[in-house]
Design an enzyme around this catalytic site. Sequence first.
Site, PDB file in Angstrom:
ATOM      1  N   GLU A 258      -7.522   5.210   4.959  1.00  0.00           N
ATOM      2  CA  GLU A 258      -7.537   4.529   3.912  1.00  0.00           C
ATOM      3  C   GLU A 258      -7.605   5.431   2.728  1.00  0.00           C
ATOM      4  O   GLU A 258      -8.501   6.076   2.358  1.00  0.00           O
ATOM      5  CB  GLU A 258      -8.858   3.506   3.810  1.00  0.00           C
ATOM      6  CG  GLU A 258      -8.756   2.483   4.961  1.00  0.00           C
ATOM      7  CD  GLU A 258      -8.065   1.368   4.852  1.00  0.00           C
ATOM      8  OE1 GLU A 258      -7.479   1.052   3.653  1.00  0.00           O
ATOM      9  OE2 GLU A 258      -8.121   0.426   5.571  1.00  0.00           O
TER      10      GLU A 258
ATOM     11  N   GLU B  64       0.851  -1.193  -0.001  1.00  0.00           N
ATOM     12  CA  GLU B  64      -0.056   0.020   0.011  1.00  0.00           C
ATOM     13  C   GLU B  64       0.706   1.167   0.127  1.00  0.00           C
ATOM     14  O   GLU B  64       0.944   1.969   1.045  1.00  0.00           O
ATOM     15  CB  GLU B  64      -0.782  -0.190   1.093  1.00  0.00           C
ATOM     16  CG  GLU B  64      -1.818  -1.092   1.162  1.00  0.00           C
ATOM     17  CD  GLU B  64      -2.752  -1.446   2.507  1.00  0.00           C
ATOM     18  OE1 GLU B  64      -2.608  -0.486   3.380  1.00  0.00           O
ATOM     19  OE2 GLU B  64      -3.490  -2.386   2.668  1.00  0.00           O
TER      20      GLU B  64
END
Length: 863
Positions: free
Chosen positions: A593, A428
């Site tokens: 996120e 990520e």
Amino acid sequence: MFPTLETDLKQETLPDPYEDFMYHHLQYYGYFKAQRGSFPNSATHQHVWKNKPRFVLSGSFGERDDLKPDPLQKEKLLWPTCLSSTLHRQIEAVSRDSFMLTAPLLKSRQLLHDELGDANPRLREPRDLFAFFSGSGPLQAPKWPIECEVIKENIRHIEGVPPQPEYFYQPTGNEKLPEIVGEDKGTVVYQLDSVPTEGSYFSSSRVGGKRGIIKELAVTLQGPEDNTLLFESRFESGNLQKAVRVDTYEYELTLRTDLYTNKHTQWFYFRVQNTRKDATYRFTIVNFLKPKSLYTLGMKPLMYSQLDANTHNIGWRREGNEIKYYKNNRDDGPRPLYCLTWTIQFPHDQDTCFFAHFYPYTYTDLQCYLLSVANNPVQSQFCKLRTLCRSLAGNTVYLLTITNPSRTPQEAAAKKAVVLSARVHPGESNGSWVMKGFLDFILSNSPDAELLRDMFVFKVVPMLNPDGVIVGNYRCSLAGRDLNRHYKTILKESFPCIWYARNMIKRLLEEREVLLYCDFHGHSRKNNIFLYGCNNNDRKYWLHERVFPLMLSKNAPDKFSFHSCNFKVQKCKEGTGRVVMWRMGILNSYTVESTFGGSTLGDKRDTHFTTEDLKSLGYHVCDTLLDFCDPDQTKFTQCLAELKELLQQEIHKKFNELGQDMDLEGSWNDISLSDIESSTSGSDSSLSDGLPVQLLNTANELNQKKMYKKKKKKPLQTRKQRNEQYQKNNLIRESKSTKDVPERAGFASTLQKQPTFFKNSENTSYSTIKSEKPRINELNGRDKGTSLDLPKTTTLIVTKNKKRMQRQKPGFTVSCSPRRSTNTSQEPAADMKPDWPRNRFPATKRGCTTMVAYPALHIYTYP
């Protein structure tokens, strides 16, 4: 005035023996490679915060952030102004090189004194055993597992911003779904041989990975006309397992799973060479594991052209046509696989191009950034760089402490703390770009950044899982486990990054209030930026944890979606960073996120996020923090009122869906927020896999050894078997004893002393006595605290049995058998009388009311 001092200073100054020994010792073992006087984080640079009598925070890992006066300023105060100018010049000449006083009066340069004459010495802050960065030397090379082959090339990319917005791909409905043929009908043009998978575990690491000569995995071109693409992924953060050529310009690609696992295929990053300009190539990745993906919503892969970067300063860009995400038709494994296919036309002949799932941000990129901060004379005054710990492979996990020096100890102690971290999931990389934007702003000379550094102490861990980032994992560390499910771990050796991060925050909470905790992540199934939080059960702070994300959505309305946020704490998320920190006492604990795709909001609707968009979120976090802590609570109050309205609307919506009406006046705020919200099943969650692989194997081996020892040592396993053997032995002894006791008396006496299971030759009698068994078991199964009147209970059973015996035919006898069986062939003879030994269970004398001695009930009953 000080004759002894002047006499000593006239003598030749010798080097400190301790420092000289430590220097040679560490240099010999390779731990200390910098030259003397050139260590940015040694004592020289640790105390260059301010040359003013201000108080600073130590901030080093392993120590509390205790307040202490600036040692440089205190050293200057050691000598009063009454000393002669000659003496001052001698002192300055002695301490010029190391900023440390080496006068024999102090005897050691490791001690600092508050004032002249005060016998209150203290030790100087120790130097770091490992030099972080050297302005002239190379960076610390990443360490790889010894199974991994690594090419020697240095892969670097420029940060280019696309001149135009990059819109989502719009499906036409005519996208081709290529059939997967594999190696049977294709040609393998690239394949990694030595890749540790499930069943193996990490053992050791070294710089450069596997020893020996690095083999050339790509095929050998047969000539200039050979248009076969040359693949490579054995570089930092690279991920490609295999490439199969199934047609002239068509390739099937297989991603490598996370090391020491058999799952988590999402991140890809590889290089292709020997391109042709006018040809249309098709790439199909055949082993994705997630059924849903942002590629179904229009996300495009990223491409980087080396020639465009060198000539036109163009960096990563979104490219691809005929993009389709679909289920693999060759479902051979235990889990269904999914494919991603797209077509591409390369911009140049004989170009070197890269493809990636998202903008890469490697461990070397982080080190280069931190090196620039350490070499910046202004930023290094309020940003202290430390080692949080070493990872499993021995790579440094960095910790930054950012704050302005305080004027007084009281001012320093009043500062609240903010903790931020990123890249616990190595694939990520968008978390690193958000972190970079935050660091760019907080280290700048902006008035807002100055104010934040005056108000807070920032603890920043920019890369929690460097091992996973280096090897190209998507989710796991080298322990083969998801670190974001192990924040409660006690296994320091298996999860050092998480263990040390949690304990650093725990010590920080003992010193000061931690206002905010943010862990930056990426999301592969939802667009926009949002966060996950925790519901507060304290009515005093009801809905307060939702104020910060609501403010952030107002500051970044085209990127951040408050409606996508979720605050439900699920049981499977108990080991995540946000939940553990929340239970430790941090009210505003969030997982931020950011999507791999783009925005569906405002002016950026249907466009991909760039690195600048993600870095701007780091700035918006700082801006929102100022709004959140504004002494004027107008914004906070407005957001709280808006949250209550939104919650009322959500409650009405839920009840309408259920077809119920409810008057919420006065009682609606008592409804549990967890009942209203849906679960966070849309998140990229993976359940904890338990112990690390190496410990799991050890545990299985130990369990097998224990089972083997038990079988060998104790052939009788259960209590039932032991009871049966014991009763058989009793029957043998009883058959040999004398027959002096009358049958009735022996029967009653035996019942009083030995409550066991009985049998007889008739089914009716057996079923009647069998019905009494639950009563005995009920007595045995009671809690220890319950008193039992055993004589009364036994007398009741005896009375009932006497009545039954009166109805039996003559010649009936009762036997005590260890087995419950109705087989009449095992009945005793009709004239045989049971005889119980006197010496073991003596009968009670007639006419006496004394308590009967009973054997332990559990010995004669089945468990």
